[in-house]
Structure formats: structure tokens, C-alpha cells
Scaffold this motif. Structure first.
Motif, PDB file in Angstrom:
ATOM      1  N   PRO A  70       3.502  12.055  53.325  1.00  0.00           N
ATOM      2  CA  PRO A  70       3.359  10.736  52.695  1.00  0.00           C
ATOM      3  C   PRO A  70       1.975  10.484  52.085  1.00  0.00           C
ATOM      4  O   PRO A  70       1.878   9.858  51.027  1.00  0.00           O
ATOM      5  CB  PRO A  70       3.641   9.759  53.843  1.00  0.00           C
ATOM      6  N   SER A  71       0.919  10.983  52.718  1.00  0.00           N
ATOM      7  CA  SER A  71      -0.414  10.756  52.151  1.00  0.00           C
ATOM      8  C   SER A  71      -0.593  11.510  50.833  1.00  0.00           C
ATOM      9  O   SER A  71      -1.297  11.046  49.934  1.00  0.00           O
ATOM     10  CB  SER A  71      -1.510  11.154  53.140  1.00  0.00           C
ATOM     11  N   THR A  72       0.072  12.656  50.684  1.00  0.00           N
ATOM     12  CA  THR A  72       0.021  13.406  49.426  1.00  0.00           C
ATOM     13  C   THR A  72       0.752  12.641  48.329  1.00  0.00           C
ATOM     14  O   THR A  72       0.256  12.536  47.206  1.00  0.00           O
ATOM     15  CB  THR A  72       0.649  14.806  49.599  1.00  0.00           C
ATOM     16  N   VAL A  73       1.915  12.088  48.670  1.00  0.00           N
ATOM     17  CA  VAL A  73       2.682  11.290  47.699  1.00  0.00           C
ATOM     18  C   VAL A  73       1.879  10.066  47.284  1.00  0.00           C
ATOM     19  O   VAL A  73       1.806   9.732  46.100  1.00  0.00           O
ATOM     20  CB  VAL A  73       4.054  10.884  48.275  1.00  0.00           C
ATOM     21  N   LEU A  74       1.235   9.410  48.247  1.00  0.00           N
ATOM     22  CA  LEU A  74       0.428   8.231  47.940  1.00  0.00           C
ATOM     23  C   LEU A  74      -0.724   8.591  47.006  1.00  0.00           C
ATOM     24  O   LEU A  74      -0.977   7.889  46.022  1.00  0.00           O
ATOM     25  CB  LEU A  74      -0.110   7.615  49.233  1.00  0.00           C
ATOM     26  N   ALA A  75      -1.404   9.696  47.282  1.00  0.00           N
ATOM     27  CA  ALA A  75      -2.512  10.122  46.425  1.00  0.00           C
ATOM     28  C   ALA A  75      -2.025  10.435  45.016  1.00  0.00           C
ATOM     29  O   ALA A  75      -2.674  10.066  44.025  1.00  0.00           O
ATOM     30  CB  ALA A  75      -3.201  11.338  47.029  1.00  0.00           C
ATOM     31  N   LYS A  76      -0.881  11.103  44.908  1.00  0.00           N
ATOM     32  CA  LYS A  76      -0.330  11.431  43.593  1.00  0.00           C
ATOM     33  C   LYS A  76       0.111  10.165  42.852  1.00  0.00           C
ATOM     34  O   LYS A  76      -0.046  10.074  41.641  1.00  0.00           O
ATOM     35  CB  LYS A  76       0.825  12.420  43.724  1.00  0.00           C
ATOM     36  N   ALA A  77       0.646   9.198  43.559  1.00  0.00           N
ATOM     37  CA  ALA A  77       1.040   7.928  42.935  1.00  0.00           C
ATOM     38  C   ALA A  77      -0.192   7.178  42.434  1.00  0.00           C
ATOM     39  O   ALA A  77      -0.198   6.651  41.317  1.00  0.00           O
ATOM     40  CB  ALA A  77       1.827   7.074  43.921  1.00  0.00           C
ATOM     41  N   ALA A 114      -2.952   8.504  41.533  1.00  0.00           N
ATOM     42  CA  ALA A 114      -3.520   9.270  40.412  1.00  0.00           C
ATOM     43  C   ALA A 114      -2.630   9.216  39.173  1.00  0.00           C
ATOM     44  O   ALA A 114      -3.007   9.717  38.119  1.00  0.00           O
ATOM     45  CB  ALA A 114      -3.733  10.721  40.835  1.00  0.00           C
ATOM     46  N   GLY A 115      -1.444   8.620  39.302  1.00  0.00           N
ATOM     47  CA  GLY A 115      -0.530   8.526  38.168  1.00  0.00           C
ATOM     48  C   GLY A 115       0.333   9.757  37.982  1.00  0.00           C
ATOM     49  O   GLY A 115       1.053   9.868  36.999  1.00  0.00           O
ATOM     50  N   GLU A 116       0.307  10.687  38.919  1.00  0.00           N
ATOM     51  CA  GLU A 116       1.112  11.902  38.817  1.00  0.00           C
ATOM     52  C   GLU A 116       2.574  11.646  39.195  1.00  0.00           C
ATOM     53  O   GLU A 116       3.457  12.383  38.779  1.00  0.00           O
ATOM     54  CB  GLU A 116       0.546  12.990  39.721  1.00  0.00           C
ATOM     55  N   ILE A 117       2.805  10.619  40.007  1.00  0.00           N
ATOM     56  CA  ILE A 117       4.150  10.195  40.387  1.00  0.00           C
ATOM     57  C   ILE A 117       4.298   8.752  39.934  1.00  0.00           C
ATOM     58  O   ILE A 117       3.472   7.905  40.281  1.00  0.00           O
ATOM     59  CB  ILE A 117       4.359  10.301  41.907  1.00  0.00           C
ATOM     60  N   PRO A 118       5.336   8.447  39.145  1.00  0.00           N
ATOM     61  CA  PRO A 118       5.510   7.070  38.667  1.00  0.00           C
ATOM     62  C   PRO A 118       5.876   6.136  39.816  1.00  0.00           C
ATOM     63  O   PRO A 118       6.814   6.393  40.563  1.00  0.00           O
ATOM     64  CB  PRO A 118       6.650   7.186  37.649  1.00  0.00           C
ATOM     65  N   ALA A 119       5.097   5.080  39.985  1.00  0.00           N
ATOM     66  CA  ALA A 119       5.319   4.144  41.081  1.00  0.00           C
ATOM     67  C   ALA A 119       4.892   2.739  40.674  1.00  0.00           C
ATOM     68  O   ALA A 119       4.165   2.561  39.704  1.00  0.00           O
ATOM     69  CB  ALA A 119       4.531   4.592  42.306  1.00  0.00           C
ATOM     70  N   ALA A 120       5.363   1.760  41.424  1.00  0.00           N
ATOM     71  CA  ALA A 120       4.972   0.363  41.216  1.00  0.00           C
ATOM     72  C   ALA A 120       4.574  -0.209  42.569  1.00  0.00           C
ATOM     73  O   ALA A 120       5.044   0.247  43.617  1.00  0.00           O
ATOM     74  CB  ALA A 120       6.133  -0.425  40.632  1.00  0.00           C
ATOM     75  N   LYS A 121       3.713  -1.210  42.551  1.00  0.00           N
ATOM     76  CA  LYS A 121       3.265  -1.814  43.803  1.00  0.00           C
ATOM     77  C   LYS A 121       3.409  -3.331  43.717  1.00  0.00           C
ATOM     78  O   LYS A 121       2.449  -4.046  43.476  1.00  0.00           O
ATOM     79  CB  LYS A 121       1.824  -1.426  44.092  1.00  0.00           C
ATOM     80  N   PRO A 122       4.653  -3.821  43.943  1.00  0.00           N
ATOM     81  CA  PRO A 122       4.836  -5.278  43.973  1.00  0.00           C
ATOM     82  C   PRO A 122       4.359  -5.818  45.324  1.00  0.00           C
ATOM     83  O   PRO A 122       4.933  -5.507  46.356  1.00  0.00           O
ATOM     84  CB  PRO A 122       6.338  -5.458  43.797  1.00  0.00           C
ATOM     85  N   GLY A 123       3.292  -6.529  45.335  1.00  0.00           N
ATOM     86  CA  GLY A 123       2.733  -7.012  46.596  1.00  0.00           C
ATOM     87  C   GLY A 123       2.037  -5.884  47.340  1.00  0.00           C
ATOM     88  O   GLY A 123       1.250  -5.143  46.773  1.00  0.00           O
ATOM     89  N   LEU A 124       2.382  -5.726  48.600  1.00  0.00           N
ATOM     90  CA  LEU A 124       1.728  -4.711  49.427  1.00  0.00           C
ATOM     91  C   LEU A 124       2.510  -3.401  49.507  1.00  0.00           C
ATOM     92  O   LEU A 124       2.003  -2.416  50.029  1.00  0.00           O
ATOM     93  CB  LEU A 124       1.527  -5.253  50.850  1.00  0.00           C
ATOM     94  N   LEU A 131       4.441  -0.022  48.165  1.00  0.00           N
ATOM     95  CA  LEU A 131       4.543   0.954  47.082  1.00  0.00           C
ATOM     96  C   LEU A 131       6.015   1.298  46.916  1.00  0.00           C
ATOM     97  O   LEU A 131       6.696   1.638  47.876  1.00  0.00           O
ATOM     98  CB  LEU A 131       3.753   2.217  47.434  1.00  0.00           C
ATOM     99  N   ARG A 132       6.531   1.186  45.704  1.00  0.00           N
ATOM    100  CA  ARG A 132       7.935   1.504  45.426  1.00  0.00           C
ATOM    101  C   ARG A 132       7.971   2.580  44.350  1.00  0.00           C
ATOM    102  O   ARG A 132       7.226   2.528  43.380  1.00  0.00           O
ATOM    103  CB  ARG A 132       8.701   0.270  44.941  1.00  0.00           C
ATOM    104  N   ILE A 133       8.837   3.540  44.532  1.00  0.00           N
ATOM    105  CA  ILE A 133       8.977   4.636  43.582  1.00  0.00           C
ATOM    106  C   ILE A 133      10.430   4.670  43.121  1.00  0.00           C
ATOM    107  O   ILE A 133      11.352   4.656  43.943  1.00  0.00           O
ATOM    108  CB  ILE A 133       8.568   5.973  44.229  1.00  0.00           C
ATOM    109  N   TYR A 134      10.636   4.696  41.814  1.00  0.00           N
ATOM    110  CA  TYR A 134      11.992   4.732  41.281  1.00  0.00           C
ATOM    111  C   TYR A 134      12.606   6.102  41.496  1.00  0.00           C
ATOM    112  O   TYR A 134      12.042   7.121  41.094  1.00  0.00           O
ATOM    113  CB  TYR A 134      11.995   4.391  39.790  1.00  0.00           C
ATOM    114  N   GLU A 135      13.771   6.123  42.141  1.00  0.00           N
ATOM    115  CA  GLU A 135      14.423   7.388  42.473  1.00  0.00           C
ATOM    116  C   GLU A 135      14.720   8.217  41.233  1.00  0.00           C
ATOM    117  O   GLU A 135      14.489   9.425  41.214  1.00  0.00           O
ATOM    118  CB  GLU A 135      15.714   7.134  43.248  1.00  0.00           C
ATOM    119  N   LEU A 136      15.194   7.592  40.177  1.00  0.00           N
ATOM    120  CA  LEU A 136      15.519   8.313  38.948  1.00  0.00           C
ATOM    121  C   LEU A 136      14.288   8.999  38.368  1.00  0.00           C
ATOM    122  O   LEU A 136      14.333  10.165  37.981  1.00  0.00           O
ATOM    123  CB  LEU A 136      16.126   7.355  37.920  1.00  0.00           C
TER     124      LEU A 136
END
Length: 63
Positions: A17-24, A26-36, A38-43
Motif C-alpha cells: 500500500p505505501s508503494t501505491v500511495l507513493a505512485k499515486a 507522484a501521478g504514476e497511478i491515477p487517483a482522486a482524494k475527496p476529503g481524507l 484516496l480513491r482510485i478508479y478501477e477502470l
């Protein structure tokens, strides 16, 4: 569109999970952070995983 939390995304990508968070972050994984949260679109994550696999296959062919 279905979204995944950090841990579900990490399981899907076979990463810590910490690797995914770092990549998100850094913009390497598309993600959004509504509030607190982190959400990542499955598609988008699936497309990202396919691109990673394609790059890995290309690198394997070079070696």
C-alpha cells in the motif's frame, strides 16, 4: 465508475500500500482524494496494469 481504496488497489497491483500511495502522489497511478480518502478508479487502474505488463513484456524481449 467503481472506485477502490488504497488497500484494494494494492492487492490488485500486487504492491505494498505505501508503494501505491507513493505512485499515486507522484501521478504514476491515477487517483482522486475527496476529503481524507484516496480513491482510485478501477477502470483506470486496470489500464495502468495492462500498460505495466506490456512494458514488462517488451523489456523481456530485449534481454
Amino acid at each position: 465508475m467503481k472506485t477502490l481504496d488504497l488497500h484494494a488497489s494494492a492487492d490488485m497491483l500486487h504492491m505494498h500500500p505505501s508503494t501505491v500511495l507513493a505512485k499515486a502522489r507522484a501521478g504514476e497511478i491515477p487517483a482522486a482524494k475527496p476529503g481524507l480518502l484516496l480513491r482510485i478508479y478501477e477502470l483506470l487502474l486496470t489500464a495502468t496494469r495492462e500498460e505495466i505488463d506490456a512494458m514488462a513484456r517488451s523489456l523481456a524481449e530485449i534481454e
